[in-house]
Design an enzyme around this catalytic site. Sequence first.
Site, mmCIF file in Angstrom:
data_model
loop_
_atom_site.group_PDB
_atom_site.id
_atom_site.type_symbol
_atom_site.label_atom_id
_atom_site.label_comp_id
_atom_site.label_asym_id
_atom_site.label_seq_id
_atom_site.Cartn_x
_atom_site.Cartn_y
_atom_site.Cartn_z
ATOM 1 N N CYS A 46 24.288 -91.911 26.025
ATOM 2 C CA CYS A 46 23.155 -92.609 25.422
ATOM 3 C C CYS A 46 22.932 -92.180 23.983
ATOM 4 O O CYS A 46 22.060 -92.692 23.314
ATOM 5 C CB CYS A 46 21.884 -92.445 26.250
ATOM 6 S SG CYS A 46 21.067 -90.904 26.031
ATOM 7 N N CYS A 90 16.752 -88.307 30.159
ATOM 8 C CA CYS A 90 16.138 -87.547 29.059
ATOM 9 C C CYS A 90 15.635 -86.198 29.568
ATOM 10 O O CYS A 90 15.737 -85.183 28.871
ATOM 11 C CB CYS A 90 14.973 -88.325 28.446
ATOM 12 S SG CYS A 90 15.459 -89.860 27.650
#
Lengths: 306, 406
Positions: free
Chosen positions: A35, A106
Amino acid sequence: MWDYSETVQEHFFSPRNAGAVKDANAVGEVGSLSCGDALRLTLKVDPATDTILAAGFQTFGCGSAIASSSALTEIITGMTLDQALQVSNQDIADYLDGLPPEKMHCSVMGREALQAAVANYRGEVWSDNHEEGALVCKCFAVDEKLIENTIRANNLKTVEEVVNYTKAGGGCSACHEGVEEILSRVLGESGHSFAPSAGTTPLPVKAGRPRLTTVERIRRIETVLDSVRPTLQRDHGDIELVDVEGRQVYVKLRGACVGCQMAAVTLDGIQTQISEALGEFVRVIPAEARARHSASAASESHVACA
Amino acid sequence: MTATTPAIYFDNNATTQVAPEVVAAMLPYFSEQFGNPSSLHQFGNRVGQAIQHARTQVQALLGAEHDSEIIFTSCGTESDTTAMLSALKVQPERREIITTAVEHPAVLALCQQLAKEGYTVHYLPVDQRGRLDLATYAQLLSERVAVVSVMWANNETGTLFPVERMAELAKAAGVLFHTDAVQAVGKIPLDLKYSAIDMLSLSGHKLHAPKGIGVLYLRRNTRFRPLLRGGHQERGRRAGTENSAAIVALGTACAMALDALEHEQTAVRALRDRLEQGLLAAVPNCFVTGDPDHRLPNTCNIAFEYIEGEAILLLLNKLGIAASSGSACTSGSLEPSHVMRAMGIPYTAAHGTIRFSLSRYNTAEEVERVIEAVPPIVAQLRRLSPYWGETGPIVDPQQAFAPTYA
């Protein structure tokens, strides 16, 4: 736009501990190539007590990457290194009142930065061992790599088995096309092909394990319900066991769970956990649906006759 | 955002506001003009006439030779799908498709699916400025190719492709040519009757009509197989009761777009240019992506290096400014935009791309507000970035900050 919790927004708009810590003696640098996010965590550790005196972060990433970094530094400041290593990515997500499934990685990045920093402090070499693939199941945040590995490890052949083993596809079922594609690919590697109607092999039962008595089954079901209860109660809901009838487990949702749009997803998750605890596939059904269930079964057979 | 600072909408390539005149034109078709246009009686007849009028309005904007070349659909994606699948169906012996690496997912995802079903798909690459190489394209054209599908204008960068030239090359090779023109229609002048384009897709909500209405332009005598069968609507080429209110709305929007074309090319372009120059002057380490010399007049895509697009958008949104990003994190996918990757933009810049797309409803005052708002946001995020030092990017960023990647 993402449905970020108030806490995520707050930590993004006013991040805590941004920037590098002065005189840091532990640095962790990790990134997620998939990402593109990257994070540097700097710690000042008291060598006498191994306590984290200060933590700072520098993040190249989206709103939730910044919020996760901020939350991580808040959580670990004041902890010993061993305590800090116990912090899971779920702890980071919980601290932020949840993250969207697409953004759970994340929080994983935050945890890895911490591991890398501790390894750096201790003079160890840290290597990342988790693989990350494209998100397939958005209900339970399951990615492609996990599904692939689970299929290989357990020789899975059907979508239903993938649901039972990984939870992927156990919610809204929109990802079943994607799961079928992964099955086709992995089965193809060993010269097999995916057959949608292939028989389902039962969940693994430990060898020699005796068949559970009814009382034992109910105890295990209660244990699972007790473990999920705090989560439900946090959202002002609750659940209770009504009856067990063969492979049907009837439960009653209470409080805020009643009429909640996520109720079906919640029940699917509980069903998977109970199935795992019992070593057999069971269906978890709301007690209210019991009458309806038998009624509709009757009408279906009626239609079939017509 | 407070009452004294109204929101600024610079995301017109995503969707546009429905023009008030368009809303007024469509409203009666939800109430008194409710008839089925297929019906013989006056209720149906009046609606049928309104649809016919709308068809000529679309025809005028496209410069189509015949109004019967206009097929109303539900959206751009349906138009793209209909065009591609029709071309494959009428030529079952042709098993190749030519498209580009930077198409909209409406075409790209369909091509990926067709590849799984056994078709060979050629994805034309682009250079650093998003341009195609026509020599490569010409070499791929053969009697094995069923259809070429190339977008007229790129939705992210606004880069224009030479589709008229490409259609001529396809025609010379005997290959059907389709263009996804949803970003181009209404922003640049079109005159399809003088082109070799066989099929073209447009979408209403990109030009101030509502969502849920699209058009497939199908040149007369182009071999065709419908996607939806089941009725005589659209001369049997797209069955299903007409979305009459949206069709009337699209007709009005097309008539307004035709009137405003000059304005788009001059006034909107001037706003965009001012915005771009203002931002480039005020923010260090940023650059325009795509081909600035061949570009839609309303679109400006800027890569802000070393920071991430979603974070920029969230801070802009707090100030009431709407734009969009090619960052992975705004889409839910893990990769940054395929358009940025195709152009070879490095990750640290691709993730920080922001698209500002204007419309004729934007003002010079809004442009100035955005030019003021962006620099502090970029500076704020760079202070958090591991790639950024005290005063600028750290020396040799890829070396100095080399994280362990998962």
